[in-house]
Design a protein around this motif. Structure first.
Motif, mmCIF file in Angstrom:
data_model
loop_
_atom_site.group_PDB
_atom_site.id
_atom_site.type_symbol
_atom_site.label_atom_id
_atom_site.label_comp_id
_atom_site.label_asym_id
_atom_site.label_seq_id
_atom_site.Cartn_x
_atom_site.Cartn_y
_atom_site.Cartn_z
ATOM 1 N N ILE A 8 -4.398 1.780 -7.135
ATOM 2 C CA ILE A 8 -4.172 1.970 -8.568
ATOM 3 C C ILE A 8 -2.792 2.592 -8.812
ATOM 4 O O ILE A 8 -1.968 2.650 -7.895
ATOM 5 N N GLY A 9 -2.570 3.062 -10.007
ATOM 6 C CA GLY A 9 -1.298 3.709 -10.349
ATOM 7 C C GLY A 9 -0.841 3.259 -11.714
ATOM 8 O O GLY A 9 -1.090 2.125 -12.122
ATOM 9 N N LEU A 103 -1.939 4.814 -3.925
ATOM 10 C CA LEU A 103 -1.013 4.693 -5.052
ATOM 11 C C LEU A 103 0.318 4.163 -4.525
ATOM 12 O O LEU A 103 1.138 4.931 -4.015
ATOM 13 N N PRO A 104 0.543 2.849 -4.604
ATOM 14 C CA PRO A 104 1.830 2.332 -4.133
ATOM 15 C C PRO A 104 2.960 2.758 -5.071
ATOM 16 O O PRO A 104 2.741 2.892 -6.280
ATOM 17 N N PHE A 105 4.132 2.985 -4.496
ATOM 18 C CA PHE A 105 5.310 3.286 -5.326
ATOM 19 C C PHE A 105 6.560 2.789 -4.628
ATOM 20 O O PHE A 105 6.609 2.706 -3.407
ATOM 21 N N ARG A 113 8.647 9.674 -9.866
ATOM 22 C CA ARG A 113 8.118 10.582 -10.901
ATOM 23 C C ARG A 113 6.716 10.156 -11.330
ATOM 24 O O ARG A 113 5.824 10.977 -11.512
ATOM 25 N N THR A 114 6.522 8.843 -11.465
ATOM 26 C CA THR A 114 5.205 8.346 -11.889
ATOM 27 C C THR A 114 4.151 8.607 -10.818
ATOM 28 O O THR A 114 3.037 9.040 -11.130
ATOM 29 N N VAL A 115 4.507 8.386 -9.565
ATOM 30 C CA VAL A 115 3.486 8.554 -8.521
ATOM 31 C C VAL A 115 3.133 10.039 -8.362
ATOM 32 O O VAL A 115 1.993 10.384 -8.055
ATOM 33 N N ILE A 116 4.096 10.917 -8.623
ATOM 34 C CA ILE A 116 3.794 12.359 -8.558
ATOM 35 C C ILE A 116 2.756 12.714 -9.625
ATOM 36 O O ILE A 116 1.790 13.437 -9.362
#
Ligand SMILES: Nc1ncnc2c1ncn2[C@@H]1O[C@H](COP(=O)(O)OP(=O)(O)OP(=O)(O)O)[C@@H](O)[C@H]1O
Ligand SMILES: [Mg+2]
Length: 230
Positions: A8-9, A103-105, A113-116
């Motif tokens: 997800i993410g 959570l792939p990034f 920043r989004t994955v954090i």
């Protein structure tokens, strides 16, 4: 009981769909049976033929519930659920049913920043660097960004999945006969990492070619069971 992995993410285009298929293909190559489960309403289901895993269509909440219930009753299987991107509510629901969350990034600061934020929102989740540069200099820069910006999360970051143009073969509706060895190796590497994380045993197969059958039976029984579940 099957284990459920959710990918997800909150950001789109990070590589969730690609990672879910690479993971399942790799699991198949390691002798582990798995189902790749589509939840993204904007995508079409892919044909299972030629893959080392089955595919399941769970684009409605009802279908998802059925597929997950079915999988839960299938011993020694792994269900890999491909989330959608930009769907926080659905991500929350998938997080609730998952045994493991990925959570792939990508390497951009925006992705980081989004994955954090997602790592904070989903405390059991692991971040997976994807589409990681293979060029040494770019790779160092990307690794440095992660080291600097994600130092508080370093125990929740898996090894990167390298950018591989052949990964798109797995997203074709119908996969070609035999897939390139670098793709098979990358699939195996990411699947092995997941199996280690879940403390599951797997076979270390000597062959590195996708064409080789390695004596594995096709997961037909599973196809029947999932296809006829809804
Ligand atoms: N490891 C990889 N190597 C090379 N290209 C990749 C890799 N992973 C993903 N891509 C490419 O990046 C793009 C986005 O990938 P993908 O569709 O898997 O992302 P997604 O997170 O599922 O997107 P969405 O949020 O729309 O569902 C695609 O063009 C895909 O081919
Ligand atoms: Mg996707």
């Amino acid at each position: 009981m099957a284990e459920i992995v959710c990918i997800i993410g909150n950001k789109g285009g990070t590589g969730k769909t690609t990672l879910s298929h690479m993971l399942c293909q790799g699991l198949g190559l390691l002798g582990q049976r798995s189902a790749c489960i589509l939840t993204d309403t904007t995508r079409e289901p892919l044909q299972p033929a030629g893959r080392r895993y089955i595919t399941a269509d769970a684009r409605t909440p009802e279908a998802l519930r059925k597929v997950v219930d079915k999988l839960r009753g299938m011993d020694d299987w792994l269900g890999v659920i491909d989330g959608g991107g930009n769907r926080t509510e659905i991500d929350r629901r998938l997080y609730g049913i998952a045994d493991i969350v990925l959570l792939p990034f990508r390497e951009s600061h925006e992705d980081i920043r989004t994955v954090i934020k997602d790592l904070d929102l989903f405390p059991r989740a692991y971040a997976v660097p994807t589409q990681w540069p293979s060029n040494a200099w770019q790779r160092r820069t990307a690794d440095r960004s992660v080291a600097q910006l994600m130092s508080d999360y370093k125990h929740r970051i898996l090894r990167p999945v390298i950018a591989l143009s052949s990964s798109k073969l797995l997203l074709q509706r119908q996969v070609p006969d035999g897939m390139p060895t670098p793709l098979a190796n990358a699939c195996r590497a990411v699947a092995g990492q997941l199996m280690d994380l879940m403390e599951l045993e797997y076979r270390q197969l000597g062959d590195t070619t996708e064409r080789s059958d390695a004596g594995l039976p096709p997961p037909r029984a599973g196809i029947e069971r999932l296809v006829h579940s809804h």
